[in-house]
Scaffold this motif. Structure first.
Motif, mmCIF file in Angstrom:
data_model
loop_
_atom_site.group_PDB
_atom_site.id
_atom_site.type_symbol
_atom_site.label_atom_id
_atom_site.label_comp_id
_atom_site.label_asym_id
_atom_site.label_seq_id
_atom_site.Cartn_x
_atom_site.Cartn_y
_atom_site.Cartn_z
ATOM 1 N N MET A 224 0.844 -1.190 0.000
ATOM 2 C CA MET A 224 0.000 0.000 0.000
ATOM 3 C C MET A 224 0.882 1.243 0.000
ATOM 4 O O MET A 224 2.056 1.188 0.393
ATOM 5 C CB MET A 224 -0.897 0.058 1.246
ATOM 6 N N THR A 225 0.298 2.360 -0.427
ATOM 7 C CA THR A 225 0.957 3.648 -0.266
ATOM 8 C C THR A 225 0.492 4.280 1.049
ATOM 9 O O THR A 225 -0.476 3.830 1.664
ATOM 10 C CB THR A 225 0.605 4.596 -1.418
ATOM 11 N N ARG A 226 1.192 5.332 1.469
ATOM 12 C CA ARG A 226 0.761 6.067 2.652
ATOM 13 C C ARG A 226 -0.664 6.588 2.476
ATOM 14 O O ARG A 226 -1.485 6.529 3.402
ATOM 15 C CB ARG A 226 1.716 7.223 2.915
ATOM 16 N N ALA A 227 -0.972 7.099 1.279
ATOM 17 C CA ALA A 227 -2.316 7.625 1.016
ATOM 18 C C ALA A 227 -3.373 6.526 1.160
ATOM 19 O O ALA A 227 -4.466 6.758 1.701
ATOM 20 C CB ALA A 227 -2.375 8.249 -0.373
ATOM 21 N N ASP A 228 -3.048 5.317 0.670
ATOM 22 C CA ASP A 228 -3.978 4.191 0.822
ATOM 23 C C ASP A 228 -4.231 3.906 2.302
ATOM 24 O O ASP A 228 -5.370 3.684 2.729
ATOM 25 C CB ASP A 228 -3.406 2.924 0.173
ATOM 26 N N LEU A 229 -3.157 3.892 3.088
ATOM 27 C CA LEU A 229 -3.277 3.597 4.518
ATOM 28 C C LEU A 229 -4.133 4.643 5.216
ATOM 29 O O LEU A 229 -5.047 4.314 5.987
ATOM 30 C CB LEU A 229 -1.882 3.539 5.147
ATOM 31 N N GLN A 230 -3.858 5.909 4.947
ATOM 32 C CA GLN A 230 -4.585 6.971 5.627
ATOM 33 C C GLN A 230 -6.058 7.012 5.231
ATOM 34 O O GLN A 230 -6.912 7.398 6.028
ATOM 35 C CB GLN A 230 -3.906 8.313 5.354
ATOM 36 N N ALA A 231 -6.354 6.588 3.991
ATOM 37 C CA ALA A 231 -7.742 6.578 3.527
ATOM 38 C C ALA A 231 -8.452 5.269 3.838
ATOM 39 O O ALA A 231 -9.650 5.138 3.570
ATOM 40 C CB ALA A 231 -7.780 6.847 2.021
ATOM 41 N N GLY A 232 -7.705 4.298 4.381
ATOM 42 C CA GLY A 232 -8.306 3.007 4.695
ATOM 43 C C GLY A 232 -8.594 2.161 3.473
ATOM 44 O O GLY A 232 -9.455 1.276 3.510
ATOM 45 N N ARG A 233 -7.869 2.430 2.373
ATOM 46 C CA ARG A 233 -8.082 1.664 1.145
ATOM 47 C C ARG A 233 -7.258 0.379 1.191
ATOM 48 O O ARG A 233 -6.033 0.419 1.098
ATOM 49 C CB ARG A 233 -7.695 2.487 -0.081
ATOM 50 N N ALA A 234 -7.919 -0.744 1.344
ATOM 51 C CA ALA A 234 -7.238 -2.039 1.412
ATOM 52 C C ALA A 234 -7.921 -3.013 0.462
ATOM 53 O O ALA A 234 -9.140 -3.012 0.325
ATOM 54 C CB ALA A 234 -7.274 -2.579 2.835
ATOM 55 N N LYS A 235 -7.117 -3.853 -0.184
ATOM 56 C CA LYS A 235 -7.658 -4.822 -1.132
ATOM 57 C C LYS A 235 -7.965 -6.159 -0.468
ATOM 58 O O LYS A 235 -8.868 -6.875 -0.898
ATOM 59 C CB LYS A 235 -6.655 -5.045 -2.273
ATOM 60 N N GLU A 236 -7.209 -6.505 0.579
ATOM 61 C CA GLU A 236 -7.309 -7.832 1.175
ATOM 62 C C GLU A 236 -8.070 -7.784 2.500
ATOM 63 O O GLU A 236 -7.973 -6.814 3.258
ATOM 64 C CB GLU A 236 -5.910 -8.416 1.407
ATOM 65 N N ASP A 237 -8.791 -8.872 2.781
ATOM 66 C CA ASP A 237 -9.581 -8.941 4.007
ATOM 67 C C ASP A 237 -8.707 -8.769 5.250
ATOM 68 O O ASP A 237 -9.095 -8.084 6.204
ATOM 69 C CB ASP A 237 -10.331 -10.273 4.087
ATOM 70 N N TYR A 238 -7.538 -9.416 5.250
ATOM 71 C CA TYR A 238 -6.687 -9.317 6.435
ATOM 72 C C TYR A 238 -6.274 -7.874 6.694
ATOM 73 O O TYR A 238 -6.282 -7.407 7.845
ATOM 74 C CB TYR A 238 -5.431 -10.180 6.278
ATOM 75 N N THR A 239 -5.930 -7.157 5.641
ATOM 76 C CA THR A 239 -5.536 -5.760 5.806
ATOM 77 C C THR A 239 -6.697 -4.930 6.326
ATOM 78 O O THR A 239 -6.522 -4.067 7.198
ATOM 79 C CB THR A 239 -5.034 -5.183 4.471
ATOM 80 N N ARG A 240 -7.900 -5.188 5.823
ATOM 81 C CA ARG A 240 -9.063 -4.462 6.311
ATOM 82 C C ARG A 240 -9.300 -4.732 7.799
ATOM 83 O O ARG A 240 -9.644 -3.830 8.562
ATOM 84 C CB ARG A 240 -10.304 -4.836 5.482
ATOM 85 N N ARG A 241 -9.086 -5.994 8.214
ATOM 86 C CA ARG A 241 -9.246 -6.314 9.634
ATOM 87 C C ARG A 241 -8.173 -5.621 10.472
ATOM 88 O O ARG A 241 -8.445 -5.152 11.582
ATOM 89 C CB ARG A 241 -9.186 -7.834 9.851
ATOM 90 N N LEU A 242 -6.957 -5.557 9.933
ATOM 91 C CA LEU A 242 -5.866 -4.885 10.648
ATOM 92 C C LEU A 242 -6.175 -3.399 10.810
ATOM 93 O O LEU A 242 -5.970 -2.819 11.889
ATOM 94 C CB LEU A 242 -4.556 -5.081 9.878
ATOM 95 N N LEU A 243 -6.691 -2.793 9.764
ATOM 96 C CA LEU A 243 -7.054 -1.384 9.834
ATOM 97 C C LEU A 243 -8.210 -1.172 10.808
ATOM 98 O O LEU A 243 -8.204 -0.216 11.593
ATOM 99 C CB LEU A 243 -7.431 -0.863 8.447
ATOM 100 N N ALA A 244 -9.188 -2.082 10.763
ATOM 101 C CA ALA A 244 -10.332 -1.959 11.665
ATOM 102 C C ALA A 244 -9.904 -2.093 13.120
ATOM 103 O O ALA A 244 -10.413 -1.399 14.006
ATOM 104 C CB ALA A 244 -11.379 -3.010 11.322
#
Length: 256
Positions: A224-244
């Motif tokens: 991911m890019t920093r912008a993706d991280l800050q906007a919560g843009r994730a492609k994979e379920d695990y990443t979305r759970r990590l962000l959540a």
């Protein structure tokens, strides 16, 4: 831009009795010169093992490490350590308790044959915001933040081009973390350093890194890019759970 550090299909396997533990499974990434790259994941994801394998502290069972387009040898030679240094998580454990700060900083200079050790030691302390009065102190006489500044000075004293940062602020009080992160930001800007930062703290990664990789069970899940991280843009379920799971974290102010 060509890669300064290029990691290709990295594998690390540990043997514990009759068991085989695959700590890192086919991880690849590249970091451009002067960039800062983050690796995030839960405890046990293999993120710190990646750093240790790069610098020769964990057994590389597969894959290649390239620095400035040249494959790094096994075992690592002195030239590699002139260019690549690591800052560890616990600043107290990484400093010998019976060695003065002067000895901590002068030993790598002696090993690598540097001259004018006095000047280099004093400059290294000044560069990390510590004055000459700290030179003959012992680690137990310093605060956690001061010890981590010494660890950064030790890593920089050989004038490397790459720093591997393994949770460099997680053992510090929250009030001190920002000071050390700002110090690392300043040093990267002044010296054109390349960083690979491992952290479980998404706020730290968002502050420090332009790009990052998410790891789980030794594998790379996504980049991911920093912008993706800050906007919560994730492609994979695990990443979305990590962000959540990190909802409510306050992103630090990112550098302009």
């Amino acid at each position: 831009m060509s890669a300064h550090l290029d990691i290709r299909d990295l594998h690390v396997t540990f043997h514990q009795g009759t068991q085989r533990v695959q700590a890192v499974r086919g991880v690849s990434f590249t970091v451009a010169k002067g960039a800062s790259y983050g690796i995030v994941g839960e405890s046990g994801s293999g993120k710190s093992t990646v750093l240790r394998a790069i610098c020769g502290l964990a057994p590389l069972t597969g894959g290649q490490v390239f620095l400035d387009g040249k494959e790094v040898s096994e075992p690592r030679d002195a030239g590699f350590y002139r260019n690549v240094q690591m800052v560890f998580q616990d600043p107290y454990a990484s400093l010998h308790p019976r060695h003065t700060i002067d000895r901590v900083l002068s030993e790598p200079l002696a090993i690598h044959g540097f001259s004018d050790r006095d000047r280099r030691t004093e400059t290294a302390l000044r560069d990390v915001g510590l004055g000459p009065r700290f030179r003959f102190a012992y680690p137990h006489q310093l605060s956690g933040g001061q010890r981590q500044r010494v660890a950064v000075a030790r890593a920089l004293i050989l004038e490397p081009t790459v720093l591997l940062l393994d949770e460099p602020t997680s053992a510090l009080d929250a009030s001190i973390q920002a000071e050390v992160l700002n110090l690392l930001d300043r040093l990267r800007a002044e010296r054109g350093l390349t960083y690979v930062l491992v952290s479980h703290d998404l706020a730290v990664v968002a502050h420090m890194c332009e790009d990052l990789m998410v790891m789980q069970h030794g594998r790379a899940v996504e980049e991911m890019t920093r912008a993706d991280l800050q906007a919560g843009r994730a492609k994979e379920d695990y990443t979305r759970r990590l962000l959540a799971a990190s909802e409510g974290y306050t992103p630090m102010e990112t550098p302009a």
